[in-house]
Design an enzyme around this catalytic site. Structure first.
Site, short mmCIF file in Angstrom:
data_model
loop_
_atom_site.label_atom_id
_atom_site.label_comp_id
_atom_site.label_asym_id
_atom_site.label_seq_id
_atom_site.Cartn_x
_atom_site.Cartn_y
_atom_site.Cartn_z
N GLN A 69 2.73 -6.85 -3.16
CA GLN A 69 2.81 -6.41 -1.77
C GLN A 69 4.18 -5.83 -1.46
O GLN A 69 5.01 -5.68 -2.34
CB GLN A 69 2.51 -7.59 -0.82
CG GLN A 69 1.07 -8.07 -0.87
CD GLN A 69 0.84 -9.19 -1.86
OE1 GLN A 69 1.77 -9.70 -2.48
NE2 GLN A 69 -0.41 -9.58 -2.03
N LYS A 75 2.53 2.17 -5.00
CA LYS A 75 3.25 1.67 -6.17
C LYS A 75 2.47 1.88 -7.45
O LYS A 75 3.05 2.09 -8.51
CB LYS A 75 3.56 0.18 -5.99
CG LYS A 75 4.54 -0.12 -4.85
CD LYS A 75 4.96 -1.59 -4.82
CE LYS A 75 3.80 -2.51 -4.53
NZ LYS A 75 3.20 -2.30 -3.19
N GLY A 105 -4.39 -4.29 -4.33
CA GLY A 105 -4.84 -3.41 -5.40
C GLY A 105 -3.94 -2.20 -5.54
O GLY A 105 -3.41 -1.69 -4.55
N HIS A 106 -3.73 -1.76 -6.77
CA HIS A 106 -3.00 -0.53 -7.05
C HIS A 106 -4.00 0.51 -7.55
O HIS A 106 -4.72 0.26 -8.52
CB HIS A 106 -1.93 -0.75 -8.12
CG HIS A 106 -0.82 -1.64 -7.67
ND1 HIS A 106 0.13 -2.14 -8.53
CD2 HIS A 106 -0.49 -2.10 -6.45
CE1 HIS A 106 1.00 -2.88 -7.87
NE2 HIS A 106 0.63 -2.87 -6.60
N ASP A 116 0.82 -1.22 0.00
CA ASP A 116 0.00 0.00 0.00
C ASP A 116 0.85 1.27 0.00
O ASP A 116 0.40 2.33 0.42
CB ASP A 116 -0.94 0.04 1.22
CG ASP A 116 -1.73 -1.23 1.39
OD1 ASP A 116 -2.37 -1.66 0.42
OD2 ASP A 116 -1.71 -1.81 2.50
#
Length: 430
Positions: free
Chosen positions: A226, A18, A42-43, A15
């Site tokens: 991650q 990225k 999620g990005h 988180d």
């Protein structure tokens, strides 16, 4: 001069932002490839009025003509992937000849998800905090040689045999230990053959494809899902993910040799966050933590879970630097700290009367450590539209320079907001 090939890796527990940074850097990369994880992370990328959460597809897909690849180290839920690809088509993003999947990638099956959730329930107070999306059980099957790969979705007899073999053990667990409904291979086979038909056009051997493109003069950016300290070997075990998240696994996760990588860029927030269970030495449980969480909108982009927030931890970053062989650093969400009167930086941990400059080796010692802080003065004012480092408030500049000094890593980029444009570049990575 040969173009640079880089790995972008999270320096904390994920988180770190990225998605935005990969999207930003993708303009200078020809290929963006993901090397591990699944749709358990999620990005988020924000561009104008558009806000997208990418769970599988690399966020570089928003950059026209860039090639995006899911490598063999990624585990794929076909339903989630197809939903994501349909969303991209609906907003006018062309994915033809731009998006590919390694035929060696492993498939998440419905029984993996059920097993994931049931095990967490069985653990009770000792739960790991998984997202319940079947990632861990899929990696287990991969290592146990029971996995189903994308290439298996095109042969009915082979697929049926593999599903039935995997379910021998799992159905016993479901029925006799976990109190869950069992699965019948006949109920799964048609759906997954259909998934195979729908994704067949995207399949490649990621290793041969990428290496050929590099020989042709293209360059690549590798991204993980991650952060470093969720790595199954090097993270805060057992509260980790099910794969290797560090930069070294980027190579095996797409099929690339180590001599092809030029830079490793670590992404870190200007503070620290963590989702789910596990050790977190600098966690703030009072007002300051809530202020950072609310201002930083610190809620999981996929799960919606509130993130735990704390001060910047030098020990984490120094260890991440070593584990990843990092050559540079990106600091995100500096704007979130604006308005705080005082800001702390953790410079070490007190353990049994002595200060240590690394994470404890024993799980038992995590409960004993006390963070040692260096207090820094805060700053006022909105900084989200500042474009130059020298235009930042003096105390925010001092904060960044102190982080550089204590970590021994140069800061290449500072993110001061969600938008691509809300970025200060100190040194061009490519």
């Amino acid at each position: 001069m040969r173009k640079k090939n880089i790995v972008v890796v999270g320096f904390q527990w994920g988180d770190e932002g990225k998605g935005k940074i990969v999207d930003l850097l993708a303009k200078d990369a020809d290929i963006v490839a993901r090397y591990q994880g699944g749709n358990n992370a999620g990005h988020t990328v924000v561009s104008g009025d558009l806000s997208l959460v990418f769970r599988l597809v690399p966020s570089g897909i928003l950059n026209d003509k860039k090639i995006c690849i899911l490598g063999n180290g990624v585990v794929i839920d076909p339903m989630v992937l197809l939903e994501e690809l349909n969303t991209l088509r609906e907003i006018g993003i062309n994915i033809k000849d731009r998006f590919f999947i390694s035929y060696k990638s492993h498939i998440i099956m419905p029984y993996h998800k059920r097993l994931d959730i049931a095990r967490e329930r069985l653990r009770g107070a000792g739960m790991i905090g998984t997202t319940g999306r079947g990632i861990g059980p899929t990696y287990e099957d991969k290592v146990a040689r029971l996995g189903i790969r994308v290439a298996d979705l095109f042969d009915r007899d082979l697929l049926y045999e593999k599903i039935a073999l995997s379910l021998k053990e799992k159905n016993y667990l479901f029925k006799n230990i976990l109190g869950e409904e069992v699965f019948n291979p006949d109920d799964l086979i048609e759906k997954y053959l259909e998934y195979g038909t729908k994704i067949k056009e995207f399949l490649i051997d990621s290793s041969s494809y990428i290496n050929k493109k590099l020989e042709d003069g293209l360059n690549i950016m590798l991204e993980g899902a991650q952060g470093t300290f969720l790595d199954v070997d090097h993270g805060t075990y057992p509260y980790v993910t099910s794969s290797n998240t560090v930069a070294g696994s980027a190579l095996s996760g797409v099929g690339l040799g180590p001599t092809k990588i030029d830079e490793v860029i670590g992404i870190t927030k200007a503070y620290t966050t963590r989702v789910g269970e596990g050790y977190f030495p600098t966690e703030l449980k009072g007002k300051a933590g809530s202020l950072i969480r609310d201002k930083g909108e610190e809620f999981g982009s996929v799960t919606g879970r509130p993130r735990r927030c704390g001060w910047f931890d030098i020990n984490l970053i120094k260890e991440a630097k070593r584990l990843n062989g990092a050559t540079g650093m990106v600091i995100t969400k500096l704007d979130v700290l604006s308005g705080l009167e005082k800001i702390n930086i953790c410079t070490g941990y007190m353990l049994n009367g002595s200060v240590i400059d690394h994470l404890p080796y024993s799980v038992a010692d995590y409960k004993k450590i006390i963070p040692v802080y260096k207090e820094m003065p805060g700053w006022e004012g909105e900084i989200s539209n500042i474009k130059s480092f020298n235009d930042l408030p003096v105390n925010s500049r001092k904060y960044i320079l102190k982080i550089e000094e204590l970590t021994g890593l140069p800061v290449n980029i500072i993110s001061v907001g969600k938008e691509r444009t809300q970025t200060i570049t100190l040194k061009s990575i490519f």
